[in-house]
Scaffold this motif. Sequence first.
Motif, PDB file in Angstrom:
ATOM      1  N   UNK A 165      -6.712 -12.049  31.498  1.00 27.12           N
ATOM      2  CA  UNK A 165      -7.578 -12.194  32.616  1.00 27.12           C
ATOM      3  C   UNK A 165      -7.047 -11.309  33.702  1.00 27.12           C
ATOM      4  N   UNK A 166      -7.338 -10.327  34.209  1.00 24.83           N
ATOM      5  CA  UNK A 166      -6.852  -9.654  35.242  1.00 24.83           C
ATOM      6  C   UNK A 166      -7.591  -9.735  36.602  1.00 24.83           C
ATOM      7  N   UNK A 167      -6.860 -10.237  37.671  1.00 22.57           N
ATOM      8  CA  UNK A 167      -7.563 -10.254  38.845  1.00 22.57           C
ATOM      9  C   UNK A 167      -6.922  -9.201  40.036  1.00 22.57           C
ATOM     10  N   UNK A 168      -7.416  -8.180  40.182  1.00 22.77           N
ATOM     11  CA  UNK A 168      -6.914  -6.883  41.075  1.00 22.77           C
ATOM     12  C   UNK A 168      -6.417  -7.680  42.283  1.00 22.77           C
ATOM     13  N   UNK A 169      -7.441  -8.556  42.912  1.00 15.56           N
ATOM     14  CA  UNK A 169      -7.384  -8.892  44.358  1.00 15.56           C
ATOM     15  C   UNK A 169      -6.261  -9.583  44.509  1.00 15.56           C
ATOM     16  N   UNK A 170      -6.028 -10.659  43.514  1.00 16.93           N
ATOM     17  CA  UNK A 170      -4.848 -11.802  43.689  1.00 16.93           C
ATOM     18  C   UNK A 170      -3.595 -11.298  42.969  1.00 16.93           C
ATOM     19  N   UNK A 171      -3.503  -9.977  42.251  1.00 19.02           N
ATOM     20  CA  UNK A 171      -2.597  -9.372  41.823  1.00 19.02           C
ATOM     21  C   UNK A 171      -1.955 -10.173  40.617  1.00 19.02           C
ATOM     22  N   UNK A 172      -2.704 -10.791  39.878  1.00 20.50           N
ATOM     23  CA  UNK A 172      -2.371 -11.790  38.421  1.00 20.50           C
ATOM     24  C   UNK A 172      -2.950 -11.418  37.246  1.00 20.50           C
ATOM     25  N   UNK A 173      -1.963 -11.557  36.221  1.00 25.18           N
ATOM     26  CA  UNK A 173      -2.710 -11.600  34.985  1.00 25.18           C
ATOM     27  C   UNK A 173      -2.606 -12.838  34.403  1.00 25.18           C
ATOM     28  N   UNK A 174      -3.446 -13.177  33.600  1.00 23.37           N
ATOM     29  CA  UNK A 174      -3.445 -14.714  32.884  1.00 23.37           C
ATOM     30  C   UNK A 174      -3.529 -14.557  31.423  1.00 23.37           C
ATOM     31  N   UNK A 175      -2.661 -14.732  30.712  1.00 18.89           N
ATOM     32  CA  UNK A 175      -2.751 -14.706  29.054  1.00 18.89           C
ATOM     33  C   UNK A 175      -3.083 -15.710  28.732  1.00 18.89           C
ATOM     34  N   UNK A 176      -4.338 -16.259  28.067  1.00 20.40           N
ATOM     35  CA  UNK A 176      -4.863 -17.620  27.620  1.00 20.40           C
ATOM     36  C   UNK A 176      -4.503 -17.464  25.982  1.00 20.40           C
ATOM     37  N   UNK A 177      -3.811 -18.545  25.469  1.00 25.40           N
ATOM     38  CA  UNK A 177      -3.599 -18.568  23.973  1.00 25.40           C
ATOM     39  C   UNK A 177      -4.399 -19.907  23.539  1.00 25.40           C
ATOM     40  N   UNK A 178      -4.392 -20.041  22.240  1.00 26.57           N
ATOM     41  CA  UNK A 178      -4.617 -21.223  21.628  1.00 26.57           C
ATOM     42  C   UNK A 178      -3.784 -22.283  21.406  1.00 26.57           C
ATOM     43  N   UNK A 179      -2.350 -22.027  22.127  1.00 25.23           N
ATOM     44  CA  UNK A 179      -1.424 -22.897  21.949  1.00 25.23           C
ATOM     45  C   UNK A 179      -0.916 -23.499  23.394  1.00 25.23           C
ATOM     46  N   UNK A 180      -0.068 -24.673  23.335  1.00 21.17           N
ATOM     47  CA  UNK A 180       0.230 -25.063  24.599  1.00 21.17           C
ATOM     48  C   UNK A 180       1.379 -24.369  25.326  1.00 21.17           C
ATOM     49  N   UNK A 181       1.532 -24.683  26.522  1.00 21.20           N
ATOM     50  CA  UNK A 181       2.456 -23.622  27.065  1.00 21.20           C
ATOM     51  C   UNK A 181       3.607 -24.576  27.517  1.00 21.20           C
ATOM     52  N   UNK A 182       4.867 -24.600  26.844  1.00 18.49           N
ATOM     53  CA  UNK A 182       6.048 -25.453  27.006  1.00 18.49           C
ATOM     54  C   UNK A 182       7.309 -24.770  27.346  1.00 18.49           C
ATOM     55  N   UNK A 183       7.374 -23.725  28.445  1.00 19.42           N
ATOM     56  CA  UNK A 183       8.484 -23.200  28.677  1.00 19.42           C
ATOM     57  C   UNK A 183       9.101 -23.516  29.967  1.00 19.42           C
TER      58      UNK A 183
END
Length: 292
Positions: free
Chosen positions: A85-103
């Motif tokens: 998901x890219x939001x040009x106005x907010x200048x962000x990209x969100x990559x969504x996966x089927x796993x948990x984020x643990x970084x």
Amino acid sequence: MSDPAPYIISPEPNAPRLTRAVEGVDHEGRIQSISVVEERPLTIFLNAQEIVTAMTIGDYPEYLALGFLRNQGMLKDGEAVLRVEYDEELETVVVRTDGQTTYEDKLKKKTRTSGCAVGTVFGDMMEGLEGLELPATQVRTSDIYALAARINTTPSLYLEAGAIHGTVLCEGPRPLVYMEDVGRHNAVDKIAGWMLSEGVGPEGKMLYTTGRLTSEMVIKTALMGIPVLASRSGFTAWGVEIARQVGLTLLGRMRGQRFICLSGEERLIRDTDPASVPQEAKKHRRKSAEDT
């Protein structure tokens, strides 16, 4: 071969403006208008976790995000990417996966390297090199010369405005995809994101970059599984050491008739007399080893 297109991947129809005209004065006091490259932030999220903010020219944000996460070891083999998901106005990209984020702990341990733009390498990326041995892919010098001539004369942001790096994924004498950005790591990550999105494998490929052949550039190329890395620019000692460790063919200082191979010389097929290769036209010269 047909005349080169402006980009081997064309700019996106709704891409932001990549350059702008700026007026200044030259050494004789005359007003001059030149094109300069745009630079804007892009914040990358993996699911709900903010990962990094990169400075980028703004094109192909989805490829950049995917490639960065893949090259940092945050997208594991078999982990499904549900959507980007890219939001040009907010200048962000969100990559969504089927796993948990643990970084979170991993982010605290990141190490800044000699790279420009997003040159961060996490410590455990080196662990990915243990036992890695790339396939012994042969490289014809005729392909090297043909690719260099094609790439150096392809219309690009570099030739228009400078202050930018280019990276090209090649197969034999054929460029597949060409990406540019203010940082050479961004350009490489865009290539990685394109490969991931299009299902293109690394077998028999070569990565060409205008940037220095440093340790993190070699590590990224090796972890992507690409067996050959080439550049117009020079080397660092650690980059050469890692290339030899994993069996990566490493070519640098490629200009006109000349290049230097510091790893994988036994895989070169010298099928072209260098004296038969024309010198580069001055107007098509890109960054040299002394410039980077």
